[in-house]
Write a protein that holds these residues in place. Structure first.
Motif, PDB file in Angstrom:
ATOM      1  N   PRO A 107      45.285  10.214 -25.115  1.00  0.00           N
ATOM      2  CA  PRO A 107      44.129   9.364 -24.804  1.00  0.00           C
ATOM      3  C   PRO A 107      42.841  10.182 -24.812  1.00  0.00           C
ATOM      4  O   PRO A 107      42.826  11.356 -24.441  1.00  0.00           O
ATOM      5  CB  PRO A 107      44.454   8.824 -23.420  1.00  0.00           C
ATOM      6  CG  PRO A 107      45.416   9.812 -22.834  1.00  0.00           C
ATOM      7  CD  PRO A 107      46.215  10.330 -23.971  1.00  0.00           C
ATOM      8  N   THR A 108      41.776   9.542 -25.226  1.00  0.00           N
ATOM      9  CA  THR A 108      40.474  10.224 -25.283  1.00  0.00           C
ATOM     10  C   THR A 108      39.420   9.526 -24.431  1.00  0.00           C
ATOM     11  O   THR A 108      38.304  10.043 -24.306  1.00  0.00           O
ATOM     12  CB  THR A 108      39.971  10.287 -26.737  1.00  0.00           C
ATOM     13  OG1 THR A 108      39.884   8.959 -27.260  1.00  0.00           O
ATOM     14  CG2 THR A 108      40.923  11.125 -27.594  1.00  0.00           C
ATOM     15  N   THR A 109      39.734   8.376 -23.884  1.00  0.00           N
ATOM     16  CA  THR A 109      38.778   7.635 -23.070  1.00  0.00           C
ATOM     17  C   THR A 109      39.397   7.297 -21.725  1.00  0.00           C
ATOM     18  O   THR A 109      40.607   7.449 -21.503  1.00  0.00           O
ATOM     19  CB  THR A 109      38.377   6.320 -23.777  1.00  0.00           C
ATOM     20  OG1 THR A 109      39.543   5.516 -23.971  1.00  0.00           O
ATOM     21  CG2 THR A 109      37.726   6.600 -25.126  1.00  0.00           C
ATOM     22  N   GLY A 110      38.528   6.814 -20.823  1.00  0.00           N
ATOM     23  CA  GLY A 110      38.983   6.394 -19.514  1.00  0.00           C
ATOM     24  C   GLY A 110      39.429   7.564 -18.657  1.00  0.00           C
ATOM     25  O   GLY A 110      39.186   8.739 -18.975  1.00  0.00           O
ATOM     26  N   GLY A 131      41.774  10.025 -20.414  1.00  0.00           N
ATOM     27  CA  GLY A 131      41.062  10.932 -21.300  1.00  0.00           C
ATOM     28  C   GLY A 131      40.325  11.998 -20.521  1.00  0.00           C
ATOM     29  O   GLY A 131      40.288  13.167 -20.930  1.00  0.00           O
ATOM     30  N   ALA A 132      39.744  11.615 -19.384  1.00  0.00           N
ATOM     31  CA  ALA A 132      39.017  12.576 -18.559  1.00  0.00           C
ATOM     32  C   ALA A 132      39.952  13.634 -17.986  1.00  0.00           C
ATOM     33  O   ALA A 132      39.578  14.813 -17.847  1.00  0.00           O
ATOM     34  CB  ALA A 132      38.285  11.846 -17.443  1.00  0.00           C
TER      35      ALA A 132
END
Length: 849
Positions: free
Chosen positions: A369-372, A375-376
């Protein structure tokens, strides 16, 4: 037993009868004095030297205990005697090493609350709690050495009549090196690859004509061939003295001490979980060894050397103390013997478990994942990572046992009897805790180490930076792991023991009475009868939260009655046909926390828990066996064949109403063939073949969670266990072992071993699910895939060559795992499998005088 006592009893015709099957010694004839005697005459006399070299490993039996009063050929059971010759020639340094030469024995992993230690499976049943030393139960979880071992006896089939609780599939009895008549000293020193170093001493001397003193000692230091970072160091000493040696009254005092330090090795993680296994249907997952492609498409090589633990965190320290006093007196054809023993064992460890529980080995997604929030955090979902879960434990076990035996022979008219009656009193205590970070607790209120266990999924940027997760392909055991106050804290915290109130303690008392009678109805027909009564009382004091002010205990008592019967027919003096029946009983809390306890007393005192405590049942096992035995070549070679079935009832399982019931059933059918002794004057063999058909007949039920749907509340539904009808875990269907030695001249010997074990399964899982309508109508969705965690079968080959430089000096070379086969020895129910060492070699110099 003294020589005079043994001779007196051997002269009695009824001595052919069997008082109790099991625990039968088959010591080489030379062991009556010197285990490797020096010829009195000039060694250049080849014929005389060859006669000295004949080693009898299958006949000329001596009785190792009062419950065994027959030779192996007259025993209506499958009994294997592993002699000192095979232990030494095979280069065995531990009990597990030695038992690999015996077919039908596999080893289980430390799991399910099971501490690190020898966990042999005999005929498909866990035998960890059925190990004895000189006939006295040795229940503590430990890794046993063989420096003070004269031989190992394996009784196969249910035998609680002999040893008491447990022993559903059989038992293991270790016979110690104790004083004998004669003077000898034997020193060995070994050096080998993987920095292998070992030295042993076995010295026996007489102080006058009736006092014997013996000392066995060992020092051992090695790394593990084919494994990064792993090492083991230990030393031990075992002095003993016998007063009255060779007389009618004997007093023997002995002490055994072993101290061990090691970096424990768990092995290689499995590749898949039920959640990420690709495909449908029946899927076998093996350890991720060799070329692996992850869910993210990364391909790499998992080497057999990979160790996923941490040198800065993992360790194991253990000590064993064992003190024994035995008094014997002969009254003509009757002997009385009393044995008292005190044992204290302790161990402490931090043991890596390469965990795959959140799918981090193979991965759960093709991309990270890279978002949300995910991601963080830098969640890693594409695989190629191993969570370094730490299992920790410290604790000790103590035991005090007293056995009194009266045994001998008598006649009733023309019928000959060989009898044994006795009583046993024992007290056992086991106390354990875990290593913790003081002041930090997880969501369950348990203090733990900072290893990322509170993070889901396990592997993200932070946990990788803290070395909680490591690369599947290139782990670094020397990563600088630091223990913090929590998984997110930056404050370093010491690792300490739990508070006393947090520790769990088990205690048990046993009172036993037993009696056996072997009845020689005719010279060719022997009837064996035996029975035993045990009152087993145990109590557990569960650990409480650190801030608790009081604790409580749960306890119960069980009355166990077991019996056995066997009929022996002797077509000739050296052949036997037999049929036998025997029972075993395993009560709740049988292992006292020193093994995987499937029928525990519980840890809470709620009304429901107390009701369950009252309803617990004893697991019952029955064995049926027929077989044939023969001693060939004037007793030089022993052959045995057995066919058997073992049934277990009352195993604890979840019932259809999501309550604990005693409905579990298992069935083991099998065939066994064994050989032990000399084929010719210059060729000896030891080993056999075992075929097992181990089936979980009824594994109970499994609860599936059912989510809420509108007014229909969340609930569970029971479905038959995925284990039903499947091969019992930790058990191989086929196993074969052969250890052989050739002596073409009086000084040269060479031989080796061939060992085969077929596929073993560690555990099963499926993906059945359930849902409900708003009206509460539940639908079970059938499984689309079933996951079988397994390790493949393997062949292993060893070689040995020896040469006598002089009458007192011999050199030998052992090469173990000659083909450098990468194979696995233990299959965990989930997570990982233990991998065996690679090829290794060592040379030994033995000096005797």
């Amino acid at each position: 037993m003294s020589q005079s006592s043994a001779a007196a009893r051997a002269a009695t015709p009824a001595f052919l009868a069997l008082a109790c099957v099991g625990f039968i010694a088959s010591a080489p004839a030379a062991h009556a004095t010197d285990p490797d005697p020096v010829p009195a005459d000039n060694a250049d006399n080849g014929d005389e030297q060859d006669r000295q070299e004949i080693t009898v490993t299958g006949s000329r039996t001596e009785q190792a205990g009062p419950k065994a009063t027959a030779t192996l050929v007259n025993t209506p059971r499958s009994v294997v005697v592993l002699p000192a010759q095979v232990i030494e020639e095979s280069g065995s340094a531990s009990l597990a090493d030695a038992l690999r030469t015996v077919p039908g024995i596999t080893f289980g992993a430390a799991e399910g609350g099971n501490p690190i230690g020898d966990r042999p499976f005999i005929r498909g049943f866990d035998g960890q709690g059925s190990t004895f030393v000189d006939g006295v139960r040795d229940s503590a979880a430990q890794t046993r050495e063989v420096f003070a071992t004269d031989q190992v006896q394996i009784v196969r089939g249910s035998d609680s009549t002999l040893g008491g609780r447990g022993s559903a599939g059989g038992s293991i009895n270790i016979i110690s090196k104790l004083p004998v008549q004669g003077d000898f000293v034997r020193l060995t020193g070994s050096l080998g690859t993987a920095d292998y170093k070992r030295a042993t001493l076995d010295a026996n001397t007489g102080l006058g004509s009736t006092i014997g003193v013996r000392l066995a000692a060992m020092w051992h230091d090695q790394e593990v061939a084919g494994r990064d970072a792993i090492w083991a160091r230990r030393w031990g000493v075992a002095p003993s003295i016998t007063i009255g040696l060779g007389t009618g009254t004997r007093l023997t005092a002995s002490y055994y001490y072993l101290e061990s330090h090691e970096l424990p090795d768990s092995g290689i993680p499995y590749l898949y979980t039920i959640g990420n296994a690709p495909g449908t249907g029946e899927i076998w997952t093996e350890p991720a060894l060799g070329t692996v492609t992850t869910a993210g498409g990364v391909t790499g090589t998992v080497k057999r050397t990979n160790f996923y633990g941490l040198v800065s965190r993992d360790f194991r320290d253990a000590t064993t103390h064992q003190a024994t006093m035995r008094v014997e007196h002969d009254f003509g054809g009757v002997t009385i013997r009393n044995t008292s023993r005190f044992t204290h064992n302790d161990q402490e460890y931090s043991f890596l478990l390469p965990d795959d529980s959140t799918g981090n080995v193979y991965g759960t997604a093709a991309a990270n994942p890279t978002t949300g929030a995910a991601g963080a955090r830098g969640d890693q979902l594409t695989g190629g990572l191993v969570w370094r879960r730490a299992n920790t434990r410290y604790g000790y076990t103590e035991g005090l046992t007293n056995q009194t035996d009266l045994y001998g022979t008598f006649d009733t008219g023309s019928v000959k009897h060989s009898f044994a009656v006795g009583a046993e009193l024992s007290w056992e205590k086991a106390r354990r805790g875990a290593l913790v970070t003081r002041g930090f607790t997880n969501s369950s209120g348990v203090e733990i180490l900072s290893t990322g266990s509170t993070v889901t999924p396990r592997c993200n940027s932070a946990t990788i930076a803290r070395f909680y997760c490591t690369s599947l392909f290139n782990p670094n055991p020397n990563d600088n792991w630091v223990n913090y106050a929590s998984d997110t804290s930056t404050v370093r915290s010491p690792i300490v023991h739990m508070l006393p109130i947090e520790e769990t303690q088990n205690q048990a008392n046993t009172v036993s009475l037993y009696g056996f009678d072997s009845i020689s109805l005719t010279p060719s027909l022997i009837l064996n009868l035996g029975m035993r009564y045990d009152r087993f009382t145990s109590k557990v004091t569960p650990g409480q939260a650190a801030n608790a002010t009081q604790s409580f205990s749960l306890g119960r008592s069980d009355n166990l009655f077991n019996w056995q019967a066997g009929l022996v027919f002797k077509p000739t003096r050296n052949t036997t046909l037999y049929a036998s029946y025997a029972t075993a009983a395993t009560p709740p809390n049988s292992l006292l926390g020193e093994g995987q306890e499937p029928n525990s007393l519980g840890t809470t005192n709620t009304p429901a828990a107390l009701a369950l405590l009252d309803s617990l049942k004893v697991e019952q096992t029955r064995s049926y066996e027929v077989g044939a035995k023969a001693n060939l070549f004037d007793g030089q070679l022993a052959l045995t064949f057995a066919a058997f079935q073992t049934d277990t009832d009352n195993a604890r399982a979840t019932g259809p109403n999501n309550t604990v019931e005693f409905i579990g059933k298992r069935r083991i059918r099998g065939l066994e063939l064994s050989f032990n002794g000399n084929v010719t004057q210059w060729w000896s063999v030891f080993g056999g073949y075992t075929w097992l058909d181990p089936v979980i007949v009824d594994g109970g039920y499994t609860a599936l969670a059912v989510a809420a749907n509108g007014p229909a509340a969340a609930t569970t539904v029971q479905v038959p266990s995925v284990n039903n009808g499947r091969q019992a875990t930790q058990t191989a269907k086929h196993s074969f072992t052969l250890w052989t030695d050739f002596r073409p001249t009086s000084r040269l010997s060479f031989g080796g071993g061939a060992f085969y074990t077929s596929r073993i399964f560690g555990g099963y899982a499926d993906n059945r699910s359930a849902s409900q309508t708003s009206a509460g109508v539940i639908t079970v969705v059938p499984a689309t895939k079933v996951l079988l965690r397994t390790i493949p079968g393997y062949w292993r080959f060893d070689l040995r060559a020896g040469y006598k430089l002089t009458d007192t000096v011999e050199i030998s070379v052992n090469v173990q795992n000659v083909t450098d086969k990468a194979y696995f020895t233990q299959a965990y129910t989930s997570h990982y499998a233990a991998i065996a060492p690679g090829r290794s070699a060592f040379a030994t110099v033995a000096v005797k005088f």
